[in-house]
Motif scaffolding. Structure first.
Motif, mmCIF file in Angstrom:
data_model
loop_
_atom_site.group_PDB
_atom_site.id
_atom_site.type_symbol
_atom_site.label_atom_id
_atom_site.label_comp_id
_atom_site.label_asym_id
_atom_site.label_seq_id
_atom_site.Cartn_x
_atom_site.Cartn_y
_atom_site.Cartn_z
ATOM 1 N N GLN A 1 48.375 30.822 36.342
ATOM 2 C CA GLN A 1 47.384 31.326 37.278
ATOM 3 C C GLN A 1 46.359 32.160 36.530
ATOM 4 O OE1 GLN A 1 49.181 33.721 40.325
ATOM 5 N NE2 GLN A 1 47.860 35.419 39.874
ATOM 6 N N VAL A 2 45.083 31.981 36.849
ATOM 7 C CA VAL A 2 44.004 32.754 36.251
ATOM 8 C C VAL A 2 43.450 33.667 37.332
ATOM 9 C CG1 VAL A 2 41.751 32.679 35.145
ATOM 10 C CG2 VAL A 2 43.439 30.926 34.624
ATOM 11 N N SER A 3 43.508 34.974 37.088
ATOM 12 C CA SER A 3 42.996 35.920 38.067
ATOM 13 C C SER A 3 41.665 36.486 37.583
ATOM 14 C CB SER A 3 44.005 37.048 38.300
ATOM 15 O OG SER A 3 44.192 37.774 37.120
ATOM 16 N N ARG A 4 40.823 36.821 38.537
ATOM 17 C CA ARG A 4 39.521 37.384 38.207
ATOM 18 C C ARG A 4 39.490 38.887 38.413
ATOM 19 N NH1 ARG A 4 34.603 34.315 40.262
ATOM 20 N NH2 ARG A 4 33.835 34.967 38.248
ATOM 21 N N GLY A 5 40.582 39.460 38.915
ATOM 22 C CA GLY A 5 40.637 40.891 39.151
ATOM 23 C C GLY A 5 41.928 41.478 38.610
ATOM 24 N N LEU A 6 41.909 42.777 38.429
ATOM 25 C CA LEU A 6 43.098 43.462 37.938
ATOM 26 C C LEU A 6 44.092 43.658 39.070
ATOM 27 C CD1 LEU A 6 41.411 46.217 35.764
ATOM 28 C CD2 LEU A 6 42.535 44.146 34.973
ATOM 29 N N GLY B 1 50.319 35.611 33.927
ATOM 30 C CA GLY B 1 49.176 34.709 34.056
ATOM 31 C C GLY B 1 48.074 35.048 33.071
ATOM 32 N N ASP B 2 46.910 34.497 33.347
ATOM 33 C CA ASP B 2 45.733 34.732 32.522
ATOM 34 C C ASP B 2 44.729 35.564 33.309
ATOM 35 O OD1 ASP B 2 46.718 33.273 30.400
ATOM 36 O OD2 ASP B 2 45.776 31.411 31.049
ATOM 37 N N PHE B 3 43.843 36.246 32.581
ATOM 38 C CA PHE B 3 42.808 37.085 33.168
ATOM 39 C C PHE B 3 41.467 36.556 32.710
ATOM 40 C CE2 PHE B 3 40.080 40.885 32.990
ATOM 41 C CZ PHE B 3 40.129 41.241 34.313
ATOM 42 N N ASP B 4 40.574 36.284 33.658
ATOM 43 C CA ASP B 4 39.262 35.737 33.335
ATOM 44 C C ASP B 4 38.317 36.875 32.977
ATOM 45 O OD1 ASP B 4 37.088 34.105 33.015
ATOM 46 O OD2 ASP B 4 36.717 33.848 35.154
ATOM 47 N N THR B 5 37.855 36.892 31.741
ATOM 48 C CA THR B 5 36.970 37.952 31.278
ATOM 49 C C THR B 5 35.499 37.600 31.435
ATOM 50 O OG1 THR B 5 36.949 37.111 29.023
ATOM 51 C CG2 THR B 5 38.640 38.740 29.579
ATOM 52 N N GLY B 6 35.197 36.397 31.826
ATOM 53 C CA GLY B 6 33.815 35.952 31.915
ATOM 54 C C GLY B 6 33.461 35.029 30.766
ATOM 55 N N MET C 1 42.026 35.200 28.955
ATOM 56 C CA MET C 1 42.960 35.763 27.995
ATOM 57 C C MET C 1 44.225 36.136 28.745
ATOM 58 S SD MET C 1 41.218 39.530 27.399
ATOM 59 C CE MET C 1 42.165 39.866 25.983
ATOM 60 N N LYS C 2 45.273 36.405 28.006
ATOM 61 C CA LYS C 2 46.525 36.770 28.660
ATOM 62 C C LYS C 2 46.331 38.064 29.434
ATOM 63 C CE LYS C 2 49.373 34.548 25.216
ATOM 64 N NZ LYS C 2 50.372 34.723 24.169
ATOM 65 N N ALA C 3 46.863 38.118 30.643
ATOM 66 C CA ALA C 3 46.697 39.294 31.490
ATOM 67 C C ALA C 3 47.374 40.513 30.875
ATOM 68 C CB ALA C 3 47.245 39.015 32.884
#
Length: 132
Positions: free
Chosen positions: A15-20, A92-97, A101-103
């Motif tokens: 899962q890729v999240s766009r928020g913390l 999951g992963d974190f979308d930095t723009g 990257m790994k959350a």
């Protein structure tokens, strides 16, 4: 010329999240409170108390404004999103723009400077108490 980073293994089935996650925000608030409290305990006496009050006001505003903006964003976002647990978010992963990257890495990179400042101020406060 754009460069591509290959130093992190990004899996596309996560899962890729766009928020913390909310716990990261709670950690940020706790570290800011630790910083302010350490400053008051170590240096809060005499004629310098008004300066600590001003600095504490800046810290409160630096924490309150993003918290209010995040609450408004969560209230007005479209669609329904299932709340994930912290363990699922970290895996999951974190979308930095730029690239995901790994959350876990993102949370560490966000919290590390705040922790360094908060714990450094705690060390200065302890030294100030020992000296007086």
């Amino acid at each position: 010329m754009a460069t591509i980073r290959h130093d992190q293994d990004i899996r596309y089935d996560r899962q890729v999240s766009r928020g913390l996650h909310a716990w990261v925000y709670f950690a940020m608030v706790g570290l800011a409170a630790c910083y302010a409290l350490s400053a008051w305990i170590g240096f809060g006496g005499g004629y310098d108390a008004y300066l600590l009050a001003v600095v504490t006001g800046f810290i409160v505003m630096a924490v309150a404004l993003p918290a209010i903006a995040g609450r408004v964003w969560r209230h007005h976002r479209s669609g329904t999103h299932a709340a994930t647990t912290f363990a699922d978010w970290v895996e999951g992963d974190f979308d930095t723009g730029e690239h995901p990257m790994k959350a876990r890495t993102a949370a560490i990179e966000i919290l590390l400077p705040l922790a360094a400042v908060a714990f450094g101020m705690t060390a200065f406060a302890i030294l100030a108490l020992v000296e007086s």
